[in-house]
Design a protein around this motif. Structure first.
Motif, PDB file in Angstrom:
ATOM      1  N   GLY A  84       0.819  -1.212   0.000  1.00  0.00           N
ATOM      2  CA  GLY A  84       0.000   0.000   0.000  1.00  0.00           C
ATOM      3  C   GLY A  84       0.847   1.254   0.000  1.00  0.00           C
ATOM      4  N   LEU A  85       1.935   1.226   0.786  1.00  0.00           N
ATOM      5  CA  LEU A  85       2.833   2.384   0.813  1.00  0.00           C
ATOM      6  C   LEU A  85       3.542   2.569  -0.523  1.00  0.00           C
ATOM      7  CD1 LEU A  85       4.436   2.158   4.365  1.00  0.00           C
ATOM      8  CD2 LEU A  85       2.842   3.881   3.522  1.00  0.00           C
ATOM      9  N   HIS A  86       3.915   1.469  -1.163  1.00  0.00           N
ATOM     10  CA  HIS A  86       4.522   1.568  -2.486  1.00  0.00           C
ATOM     11  C   HIS A  86       3.542   2.202  -3.479  1.00  0.00           C
ATOM     12  CE1 HIS A  86       8.282  -0.255  -1.611  1.00  0.00           C
ATOM     13  NE2 HIS A  86       7.825  -1.476  -1.406  1.00  0.00           N
ATOM     14  N   ASP A  87       2.247   1.812  -3.379  1.00  0.00           N
ATOM     15  CA  ASP A  87       1.234   2.398  -4.264  1.00  0.00           C
ATOM     16  C   ASP A  87       1.095   3.898  -4.010  1.00  0.00           C
ATOM     17  OD1 ASP A  87       0.729   0.001  -5.473  1.00  0.00           O
ATOM     18  OD2 ASP A  87      -1.042  -0.477  -4.269  1.00  0.00           O
ATOM     19  N   VAL A  88       1.115   4.282  -2.719  1.00  0.00           N
ATOM     20  CA  VAL A  88       1.017   5.703  -2.377  1.00  0.00           C
ATOM     21  C   VAL A  88       2.225   6.458  -2.917  1.00  0.00           C
ATOM     22  CG1 VAL A  88       1.085   7.342  -0.463  1.00  0.00           C
ATOM     23  CG2 VAL A  88      -0.452   5.374  -0.360  1.00  0.00           C
ATOM     24  N   ALA A  89       3.416   5.875  -2.757  1.00  0.00           N
ATOM     25  CA  ALA A  89       4.627   6.536  -3.231  1.00  0.00           C
ATOM     26  C   ALA A  89       4.621   6.685  -4.748  1.00  0.00           C
ATOM     27  CB  ALA A  89       5.859   5.751  -2.776  1.00  0.00           C
ATOM     28  N   ARG A  90       4.030   5.691  -5.453  1.00  0.00           N
ATOM     29  CA  ARG A  90       3.960   5.762  -6.917  1.00  0.00           C
ATOM     30  C   ARG A  90       2.712   6.504  -7.385  1.00  0.00           C
ATOM     31  NH1 ARG A  90       5.412   0.189  -6.346  1.00  0.00           N
ATOM     32  NH2 ARG A  90       3.229  -0.357  -6.725  1.00  0.00           N
ATOM     33  N   GLY A  94      -4.169   6.359  -2.476  1.00  0.00           N
ATOM     34  CA  GLY A  94      -4.065   7.408  -1.473  1.00  0.00           C
ATOM     35  C   GLY A  94      -5.017   8.558  -1.716  1.00  0.00           C
ATOM     36  N   ASP A  95      -4.800   9.635  -0.989  1.00  0.00           N
ATOM     37  CA  ASP A  95      -5.658  10.807  -1.099  1.00  0.00           C
ATOM     38  C   ASP A  95      -4.868  12.047  -0.714  1.00  0.00           C
ATOM     39  OD1 ASP A  95      -6.123  11.381   1.904  1.00  0.00           O
ATOM     40  OD2 ASP A  95      -6.730   9.288   1.710  1.00  0.00           O
ATOM     41  N   VAL A  96      -5.411  13.203  -1.058  1.00  0.00           N
ATOM     42  CA  VAL A  96      -4.808  14.485  -0.711  1.00  0.00           C
ATOM     43  C   VAL A  96      -5.938  15.453  -0.394  1.00  0.00           C
ATOM     44  CG1 VAL A  96      -4.710  15.134  -3.152  1.00  0.00           C
ATOM     45  CG2 VAL A  96      -3.315  16.363  -1.500  1.00  0.00           C
ATOM     46  N   THR A  97      -5.754  16.267   0.648  1.00  0.00           N
ATOM     47  CA  THR A  97      -6.774  17.220   1.080  1.00  0.00           C
ATOM     48  C   THR A  97      -6.232  18.639   0.956  1.00  0.00           C
ATOM     49  OG1 THR A  97      -7.706  15.623   2.651  1.00  0.00           O
ATOM     50  CG2 THR A  97      -8.280  17.937   2.970  1.00  0.00           C
ATOM     51  N   GLY A 276       7.786  22.852   8.941  1.00  0.00           N
ATOM     52  CA  GLY A 276       8.583  21.705   9.356  1.00  0.00           C
ATOM     53  C   GLY A 276       7.969  20.362   9.042  1.00  0.00           C
ATOM     54  N   ARG A 277       6.857  20.315   8.315  1.00  0.00           N
ATOM     55  CA  ARG A 277       6.205  19.055   7.961  1.00  0.00           C
ATOM     56  C   ARG A 277       6.331  18.806   6.457  1.00  0.00           C
ATOM     57  NH1 ARG A 277       2.611  17.300  11.962  1.00  0.00           N
ATOM     58  NH2 ARG A 277       3.353  18.118  13.963  1.00  0.00           N
ATOM     59  N   SER A 278       6.707  17.589   6.085  1.00  0.00           N
ATOM     60  CA  SER A 278       6.816  17.241   4.676  1.00  0.00           C
ATOM     61  C   SER A 278       5.444  16.864   4.124  1.00  0.00           C
ATOM     62  CB  SER A 278       7.797  16.081   4.477  1.00  0.00           C
ATOM     63  OG  SER A 278       7.366  14.944   5.212  1.00  0.00           O
ATOM     64  N   LEU A 279       5.263  17.084   2.831  1.00  0.00           N
ATOM     65  CA  LEU A 279       4.019  16.718   2.171  1.00  0.00           C
ATOM     66  C   LEU A 279       4.078  15.268   1.707  1.00  0.00           C
ATOM     67  CD1 LEU A 279       3.365  19.856  -0.089  1.00  0.00           C
ATOM     68  CD2 LEU A 279       2.294  19.310   2.099  1.00  0.00           C
ATOM     69  N   SER A 280       2.910  14.630   1.619  1.00  0.00           N
ATOM     70  CA  SER A 280       2.835  13.294   1.061  1.00  0.00           C
ATOM     71  C   SER A 280       3.165  13.366  -0.431  1.00  0.00           C
ATOM     72  CB  SER A 280       1.428  12.723   1.255  1.00  0.00           C
ATOM     73  OG  SER A 280       0.503  13.434   0.442  1.00  0.00           O
ATOM     74  N   PRO A 281       3.515  12.230  -1.063  1.00  0.00           N
ATOM     75  CA  PRO A 281       3.787  12.269  -2.510  1.00  0.00           C
ATOM     76  C   PRO A 281       2.633  12.849  -3.317  1.00  0.00           C
ATOM     77  CG  PRO A 281       4.550  10.198  -1.580  1.00  0.00           C
ATOM     78  CD  PRO A 281       3.794  10.901  -0.483  1.00  0.00           C
ATOM     79  N   ALA A 282       1.389  12.508  -2.939  1.00  0.00           N
ATOM     80  CA  ALA A 282       0.229  13.033  -3.677  1.00  0.00           C
ATOM     81  C   ALA A 282       0.107  14.536  -3.494  1.00  0.00           C
ATOM     82  CB  ALA A 282      -1.042  12.324  -3.213  1.00  0.00           C
ATOM     83  N   ALA A 283       0.257  15.007  -2.256  1.00  0.00           N
ATOM     84  CA  ALA A 283       0.157  16.444  -1.993  1.00  0.00           C
ATOM     85  C   ALA A 283       1.284  17.201  -2.684  1.00  0.00           C
ATOM     86  CB  ALA A 283       0.185  16.701  -0.483  1.00  0.00           C
ATOM     87  N   GLU A 284       2.486  16.622  -2.690  1.00  0.00           N
ATOM     88  CA  GLU A 284       3.619  17.258  -3.364  1.00  0.00           C
ATOM     89  C   GLU A 284       3.354  17.394  -4.860  1.00  0.00           C
ATOM     90  OE1 GLU A 284       6.728  19.331  -2.841  1.00  0.00           O
ATOM     91  OE2 GLU A 284       6.742  17.814  -1.250  1.00  0.00           O
ATOM     92  N   ALA A 285       2.785  16.347  -5.462  1.00  0.00           N
ATOM     93  CA  ALA A 285       2.497  16.388  -6.898  1.00  0.00           C
ATOM     94  C   ALA A 285       1.432  17.422  -7.216  1.00  0.00           C
ATOM     95  CB  ALA A 285       2.063  15.009  -7.374  1.00  0.00           C
ATOM     96  N   LEU A 286       0.369  17.457  -6.406  1.00  0.00           N
ATOM     97  CA  LEU A 286      -0.704  18.423  -6.653  1.00  0.00           C
ATOM     98  C   LEU A 286      -0.217  19.856  -6.437  1.00  0.00           C
ATOM     99  CD1 LEU A 286      -3.589  19.040  -7.366  1.00  0.00           C
ATOM    100  CD2 LEU A 286      -4.253  18.534  -5.009  1.00  0.00           C
ATOM    101  N   ALA A 287       0.588  20.064  -5.407  1.00  0.00           N
ATOM    102  CA  ALA A 287       1.131  21.394  -5.156  1.00  0.00           C
ATOM    103  C   ALA A 287       2.012  21.843  -6.313  1.00  0.00           C
ATOM    104  CB  ALA A 287       1.929  21.398  -3.847  1.00  0.00           C
TER     105      ALA A 287
END
Length: 309
Positions: A84-90, A94-97, A276-287
């Protein structure tokens, strides 16, 4: 107490499943002596024999059967979590808010979300559409991965990245006497019924702060809590209204915006994220898509202004 290692546990499960050290060693890409040492080490840590071995067969002991039932489920859950984490990383799950002030949603965020969905159709996007203060709170609480707003610029818990500077305009109908002007002075509003948001709104705070040195201005004929109500009043011809430019409805709505001057009032719209908080891969891509769209928009506006001048 020493904790069994994950490779030792996987070795035991594979031998139990295949009932053969030779076959298990091949499946795990290990030598047979190395596999035997892992299983023996596991039994030593646990203090119990898990497998009965002969020269021709391998069989689970009663303790081994109980342990396999427990550890097999645990390892299965672990493998599913890792996948599941590999799917989120790729970005295959997952989701982004996103938190967002109302005015930004329709002007460029929907197009950004559309582009993101085309690239990552399995990632769900959630929108928190609220006022500036509530959007800021959604970022600080962790409800939103990041947000677009004009509040939070000086909040120590938030990183604010400026995206665009938005002017305040006079919203009026196209046939209104002021609609044909390039700019309108605040003092000109005294000749026409105009409306503002109430003092409960942060937009009103920005207006009052900018107008402190102007002196006495015409009193508005109406105050409301929401900018959408102001736009509705303009559409029906009840009054003209002072609003941020992005709150104007898209064409072909019966409302136009004329820039206000003396003074010019602006607000800075930016991206908010917890410091000081990193974004998830999905949030980083959307941003990233959002920042690219804003840069393209600002560049296009710069070219338009250059041609007009």
């Amino acid at each position: 107490m020493k904790t069994p290692s994950l490779p030792d546990l996987r070795a035991f499960v594979m031998v139990s499943k295949l009932e053969s050290f030779a076959a298990a060693a091949q499946a795990l890409h290990l030598s047979q002596p190395a596999l035997s040492r892992r299983v023996a080490g596991l039994e030593e840590v646990l203090g119990v024999r898990l497998l009965d071995r002969t020269t021709r067969s391998v069989a689970l002991t009663s303790a081994g059967r109980r342990f396999l039932a427990d550890i097999g489920q645990v390892l299965g859950d672990l493998d599913r979590s890792i996948m599941g984490l590999h799917d989120v990383a790729r970005l295959e799950a997952g989701d982004v808010t996103i938190g967002c002030i109302f005015s930004v949603v329709h002007h460029f965020l929907l197009e950004v979300i559309g582009t993101f969905r085309e690239q990552h159709p399995r990632v769900m996007v959630r929108l928190v559409e609220e006022s500036g203060d509530e959007v800021l709170a959604s970022v600080k609480s962790g409800q939103a991965d990041f947000a677009i707003s004009y509040t939070g610029m000086h909040d120590p818990d938030v990183e604010f990245t400026a995206l665009l500077k938005e002017p305040f305009v006079l919203a009026c109908r196209p046939e209104h006497p002021l609609a044909g002007r390039r700019t309108v002075r605040w003092e000109d509003l005294g000749d026409h019924p105009y409306a503002l948001v109430s003092h409960e709104s942060r937009i009103r705070f920005l207006i009052d702060q900018a107008l402190e040195r102007v002196g006495r201005l015409p009193r508005p004929v109406c105050e409301v809590r929401h900018v959408s109500t102001l736009i509705g009043m303009v559409e029906t011809g009840l009054a003209v209204a002072v609003v941020p430019q992005l709150t104007l409805p898209n064409a072909p709505a019966p409302v136009v915006g004329v820039r206000l001057e003396q003074p010019v009032i602006t607000r800075t719209v930016g991206m908010l994220r917890r410091r000081g908080r990193s974004l998830s891969p999905a949030a980083e891509a959307l941003a990233g898509i959002l920042l690219g769209a804003i840069r393209a928009r600002n560049k296009a506006l710069g070219r338009t202004r250059a041609r007009r001048s």
